[in-house]
Structures are given as structure tokens and as C-alpha cells.
Design an enzyme around this catalytic site. Structure first.
Site, PDB file in Angstrom:
ATOM      1  CB  SER A  99      23.238  28.960  56.312  1.00 45.54           C
ATOM      2  OG  SER A  99      22.758  29.107  57.740  1.00 45.54           O
TER       3      SER A  99
ATOM      4  CG  ASN B 236      20.048  38.524  64.471  1.00 43.68           C
ATOM      5  OD1 ASN B 236      19.835  37.461  63.871  1.00 43.68           O
ATOM      6  ND2 ASN B 236      19.104  39.748  64.393  1.00 43.68           N
TER       7      ASN B 236
ATOM      8  CB  THR C 228      62.782  47.976  35.608  1.00 44.60           C
ATOM      9  OG1 THR C 228      63.536  48.212  34.474  1.00 44.60           O
ATOM     10  CG2 THR C 228      63.511  48.060  37.068  1.00 44.60           C
ATOM     11  CG  HIS C 229      60.006  48.709  32.444  1.00 40.97           C
ATOM     12  ND1 HIS C 229      58.737  49.558  32.712  1.00 40.97           N
ATOM     13  CD2 HIS C 229      60.904  49.594  32.967  1.00 40.97           C
ATOM     14  CE1 HIS C 229      59.131  50.745  33.311  1.00 40.97           C
ATOM     15  NE2 HIS C 229      60.135  50.629  33.611  1.00 40.97           N
TER      16      HIS C 229
ATOM     17  CB  SER D 223      51.756  17.800  28.525  1.00 42.85           C
ATOM     18  OG  SER D 223      50.995  17.342  27.375  1.00 42.85           O
TER      19      SER D 223
ATOM     20  CG  ASN E  54      53.681  22.174  31.693  1.00 44.88           C
ATOM     21  OD1 ASN E  54      54.706  22.648  31.061  1.00 44.88           O
ATOM     22  ND2 ASN E  54      52.663  21.345  31.302  1.00 44.88           N
TER      23      ASN E  54
ATOM     24  CD  GLU F 108      51.069  27.498  34.581  1.00 49.61           C
ATOM     25  OE1 GLU F 108      50.084  26.683  34.564  1.00 49.61           O
ATOM     26  OE2 GLU F 108      52.046  27.511  33.678  1.00 49.61           O
TER      27      GLU F 108
ATOM     28  CE1 TYR G 194      22.036  38.252  60.413  1.00 45.55           C
ATOM     29  CE2 TYR G 194      19.827  37.927  59.739  1.00 45.55           C
ATOM     30  CZ  TYR G 194      21.003  37.539  59.936  1.00 45.55           C
ATOM     31  OH  TYR G 194      21.236  36.242  59.206  1.00 45.55           O
TER      32      TYR G 194
ATOM     33  CD  GLN H  89      21.587  31.848  55.943  1.00 47.70           C
ATOM     34  OE1 GLN H  89      21.079  31.864  56.887  1.00 47.70           O
ATOM     35  NE2 GLN H  89      21.151  31.046  54.862  1.00 47.70           N
TER      36      GLN H  89
HETATM   37  N1  ARG Z   1      21.860  31.852  59.682  1.00 50.71           N
HETATM   38  C1  ARG Z   1      21.905  33.251  59.887  1.00 50.71           C
HETATM   39  C2  ARG Z   1      23.318  33.868  59.441  1.00 50.71           C
HETATM   40  O1  ARG Z   1      24.155  33.155  59.107  1.00 50.71           O
HETATM   41  C3  ARG Z   1      21.741  33.429  61.343  1.00 50.71           C
HETATM   42  C4  ARG Z   1      20.280  33.734  61.649  1.00 50.71           C
HETATM   43  C5  ARG Z   1      19.662  34.766  62.044  1.00 50.71           C
HETATM   44  N2  ARG Z   1      18.591  34.633  61.268  1.00 50.71           N
HETATM   45  C6  ARG Z   1      17.522  35.843  61.308  1.00 50.71           C
HETATM   46  N3  ARG Z   1      16.403  35.505  60.775  1.00 50.71           N
HETATM   47  N4  ARG Z   1      17.555  36.714  62.000  1.00 50.71           N
HETATM   48  O2  ARG Z   1      23.278  34.939  59.242  1.00 50.71           O
END
Ligand code: ARG
Length: 487
Positions: free
Chosen positions: A26, A109, A154-155, A274, A282, A287, A314, A319
């Protein structure tokens, strides 16, 4: 065994992810929590020093390495499964194996849960500020249009005349509740999971209150399993954002319709043209505001689907949870700015609004009310006026038509109940609006009373925002001061 003991890493080599490494990582998305992680690292190691878990010199070296990592920026981090691992590796790269003491008495964690809360609270306060700015825009335009009558619907059918101020303040009231929901969510975001470790606590004598204080959290989440696993704060925040985005989508839709009828003219800055039809102006900005509700509702659905049925404690699914909240906070914050700008700069076509305010016999309810005030049962009055509407065949009935129908339905002249001036007043949209002066009604006098309360509530929310921001800034300063003790 790896050559460099500082890597400490037979296991890291073995569990480096193999072909799934990119899938597991991540790191790129974690850029959002890079600063948060540095703050969490600093508070954690300061506490480790204060508790004599790690010696002051080592903590000083770790803090210096963290400064260096910060200056180099997220982009300079070594490869890693996530920002937490990469920052730790970067610290170890700079100072050797003792850098690994940074991760004493914690886990990724509790670390990631803390980082998400640390970052999201700031983002949520940003959206709170956006909502306040939008409310200010609604109020300032409303103040100019307390006497501007317009058709109310209304409506999507003309229903009763109202005013532009009454209409705009209806959205201010809704957005005020959205502000309140976000502030409520903030208060539950701003609790510290740090020190929970993986989920089961730690034998080290950590001071969880201290890290919470240094990071500006209002309290500690005591149960360590709850602290590391809980993501309901994301669901609550996204739910507040999705509810709010739904409010915004209604405002956007109304203004799109009003622009279509010529009731309001959007400023060029909030309009598009446009590529082929040269005459077009527009309301694309609105929108997209309307469309943002789709992002927020989709994000909430995605998040809840990810969270549903996850076992304690966890799981890596988590993630993929917080990204939904960060995406929504950005999208909804931006949509709010655009909606506020469009409202503040639009021009209301007061003449056309007045000319059409009574279309579709929208003053009919006022005539029935008048007869009911004279003593006729409301249902009877309703039927009589409905009969007059039918006779007028799409036009607004005249006083003469009403009188004729009264003879037919009531067997008595209209003038036995009310005088002509009063009926004419009821048929006039401006006077119709002025007569509805019950609390919260559209009469300029009632709107003026509401405006006073609205302005005080806005001041209170502005103060609530400042109190929270000041507390975060004070904690930031305190942490920076504590860090300098280890220079
Ligand atoms: N990158 C992980 C998350 O965003 C946190 C790491 C915890 N990973 C683990 N294998 N316990 O949740």
C-alpha cells in the site's frame, strides 16, 4: 541469513511477497499518511524514552533519522509493504540496527489505525470548514432575497409561493445538520488506538495516555483488540459524507432546474459550453456536484462490504477500507466548494420569479386557509377552492369565479365569509407569502427571526471547528517541543 544484521531480515526476505509484492503493497496510497506516520513515530519514541523502554540517545538518533526521512519525502522511501515498514527501513538505513527499536511495543496494526485517524480528523475538519462556507454563502444570498417571491414546488408542480430566502435557508438547515454529523464523527475519530500493539497489548510499560496527548487525541481506546480492529469510525464518517453529498445533490438538482426555467443565471465561472453547439451555457459544475453523491454512496457501500463479517482482530482486508473514506472526503469537500461558489455568484431573476410565483393557482391553499379562518371547516373550504380550480380550467380563478362556486358549493355568497380585499390578497403571491408567518414560514418576518438563529448557530459551529483545530495545533507544538529534548 542476510549479510547486513541491520536488516534483521531473514523473514523479510522470505516473506517479501514474491510475485504478489505489488498487490500486497500500500506504499503508494500511503503517501496520504506519510506525515501522520512520522508524527506517530515521534510520539511513540518520545514515550519509549520517557518510560525508560529505549534510552534517550537512541531515541535522539531515531528522531534525527525521522527528520531526515521527512526532508527526503515519501518518494525517497525504500521499497516496502507499506509506509510504516518503509519508514522503519529508512531509519535503519540511516542509523543501523538500533533504528529497529522504534518498533518496540507496537505493531503496524495499532500504528496504521492511529495514522488513519490522525489524518482523517484533519480532512474531516476541512470538510466541516467547507460546509460552514457553503452555509455562509446560502445565508448571505438569502439575506438579499427575503422579499423575492418564487414558485414553491411539490412533485415538481407549482405548490405554494415562497421566497428565495426561504428556499435557500431550507438547504442551510440541512447542511447545518451535516456539519453536526461530521463534528460528531470527528469526536469518535479522534481517539487513540496506539499502544494496542497487534491487538493483544504488550508487556512493555507503555503510557498510552501520553502518546494520545502528544498526538492530540481526546482519549485512548482502551480495549486493545477493539483499538486495532475498529473501523466503524470510517463507516460513520462515510455515512455522514454520503448523507451530506445527498443533500448537496438535491441543491444542485434544484438549481439546475431553476437555471433551466430561467429563474437563476449561473455565473460564467460555474458554467460550461458545448464543443459543438455555440449557444449553450450548461450547468456542468452542478451536475458534477450532483454526481458526487454517487462517489460517496458507492464509497460507503464499498467500505461496509469490506468490513462486513471480518473476524477479530486485524485482517489485511482493512488495507482496502480507509481509501474509500479518503476518496469521499476529497470528492465531497471539492463539491462543497463548487456548490458554494455557484450559489454565491448566481443571479436570481426576481421579475420572472415574481411573474410565475402564482402560476398553477399556487395561491389556492391560501384561499382555503382564509375561508377556514372565517369558520368554514377546512375540508369544505378545500373542496370549494378545488371546484373553483377545476372551473378555471388551468387558469387561476378570478374572484368572480370563486364567488360563483361558493354559491354552488356552500349555497351562500363568498362575501358572507370574507371580504373581497382579503380574497384578492390571498390570490396575490407576495401577500400570500407574507400571510404565512408561522414559525419557520416564508413570510419575511418569520425568515428574519430564523436568520438570527441561523447566524448564531453558524458562529457556534465556527467556534467548535476552531476549538478542535486549536487543540490539534497545541498538541503538534507540544510534540515538537518534546522532540527537541533529544537533540
Ligand atoms: N498496510 C496495512 C494496512 O494498511 C498495515 C499493516 C498491517 N499488516 C499486517 N500484516 N498486519 O492495513
Amino acid at each position: 541469513m542476510s549479510e547486513d544484521p541491520s536488516e534483521g531480515v531473514v523473514r523479510r526476505d522470505r516473506f517479501s511477497g514474491g510475485p504478489a509484492r505489488g498487490f500486497l503493497s500500500s506504499l503508494a496510497a500511503d503517501e496520504r499518511i506519510f506525515q501522520a506516520d512520522l508524527a506517530v513515530d515521534r510520539a511513540h519514541v518520545v514515550m519509549l524514552a520517557e518510560q525508560d523502554i529505549v534510552d534517550d540517545d537512541t531515541v535522539g538518533e531515531i528522531l534525527a533519522a525521522l527528520d531526515d526521512v521527512e526532508s527526503a519525502g515519501h518518494g525517497a522511501l525504500p521499497d516496502g509493504e507499506d509506509v510504516h515498514e518503509a519508514i522503519e527501513s529508512a531509519v535503519i538505513d540511516r542509523m543501523g540496527a538500533d533504528g529497529g527499536k522504534m518498533h518496540t511495543a507496537r505493531s503496524r496494526n495499532d500504528e496504521v489505525a492511529t495514522c488513519i485517524r490522525y489524518r482523517l480528523r484533519e480532512d474531516v475538519l476541512g470538510v466541516v470548514e467547507n460546509t460552514i462556507a457553503l452555509r455562509e454563502a446560502l445565508v448571505s444570498v438569502a439575506e438579499k432575497h427575503t422579499e423575492t417571491v418564487m414558485p414553491g414546488y411539490t412533485h415538481l408542480q407549482p405548490a405554494q409561493p415562497t421566497t428565495v430566502a426561504h428556499y435557500l435557508l431550507s438547504y442551510e438547515a440541512a447542511v447545518a445538520r451535516d456539519t453536526a454529523r461530521l463534528l460528531d464523527a470527528y469526536d469518535r475519530i479522534n481517539q487513540s488506538p496506539l499502544g494496542a500493539a497487534a491487538f493483544a497489548g504488550t508487556p512493555f510499560d507503555v503510557d498510552r495516555e501520553r502518546t494520545a496527548e502528544l498526538l492530540g487525541f481526546d482519549s485512548v481506546m482502551s480495549n486493545s483488540m477493539d483499538a486495532s480492529a475498529a473501523r466503524d469510525f470510517l463507516a460513520e464518517t462515510l455515512s455522514a459524507l454520503a448523507t451530506y453529498a445527498t443533500t448537496l445533490s438535491g441543491l444542485a438538482e434544484d438549481i439546475i432546474i431553476f437555471a433551466n426555467k430561467g429563474y437563476v443565471d449561473l455565473d460564467d465561472d460555474y458554467s460550461s459550453t458545448s464543443s459543438i453547439m455555440p449557444q449553450k451555457k450548461n450547468p456542468d459544475t452542478l451536475e458534477l456536484v450532483r454526481g458526487t453523491a454517487g462517489d460517496a454512496v458507492g464509497g460507503l457501500t464499498g467500505l461496509l462490504t469490506t468490513l462486513k463479517g471480518l473476524p477479530r482482530a486485524y485482517n489485511r482486508d482493512l488495507q482496502r477500507a480507509h481509501g474509500h473514506a479518503f476518496d469521499a472526503v476529497d470528492a465531497v469537500g471539492n463539491a462543497t466548494d463548487v456548490a458554494g461558489g455557484a450559489v454565491a455568484t448566481a443571479t436570481w431573476n426576481t421579475e420572472l420569479l415574481a411573474a410565475e410565483a402564482a402560476d398553477g393557482f399556487s395561491t389556492a391553499t391560501g384561499v382555503a386557509d382564509l375561508l377556514a379562518m372565517a369558520g368554514l371547516p377546512f375540508r369544505t373550504a378545500h373542496e370549494m377552492v378545488a371546484e373553483a380550480a377545476a372551473e378555471a380550467n388551468g387558469e387561476n380563478p378570478t374572484v368572480a369565479t370563486l364567488d360563483a362556486v361558493a354559491e354552488e358549493v356552500l349555497g351562500a355568497s363568498l362575501w358572507e365569509y370574507v371580504n373581497r380585499d382579503a380574497v384578492e390578497a390571498a390570490l396575490d403571491p407576495t401577500q400570500s407569502v407574507a400571510s404565512r408567518d408561522s414559525q419557520g414560514g416564508p413570510a419575511p418576518s418569520a425568515v428574519a427571526d430564523d436568520l438570527d438563529a441561523v447566524v448564531s448557530a453558524l458562529d457556534a459551529d465556527t467556534a467548535a471547528l476552531a476549538t478542535r483545530r486549536d487543540a490539534l495545533a497545541a498538541a503538534d507544538e507540544q510534540l515538537a517541543t518534546e522532540v527537541t529534548r533529544y537533540d
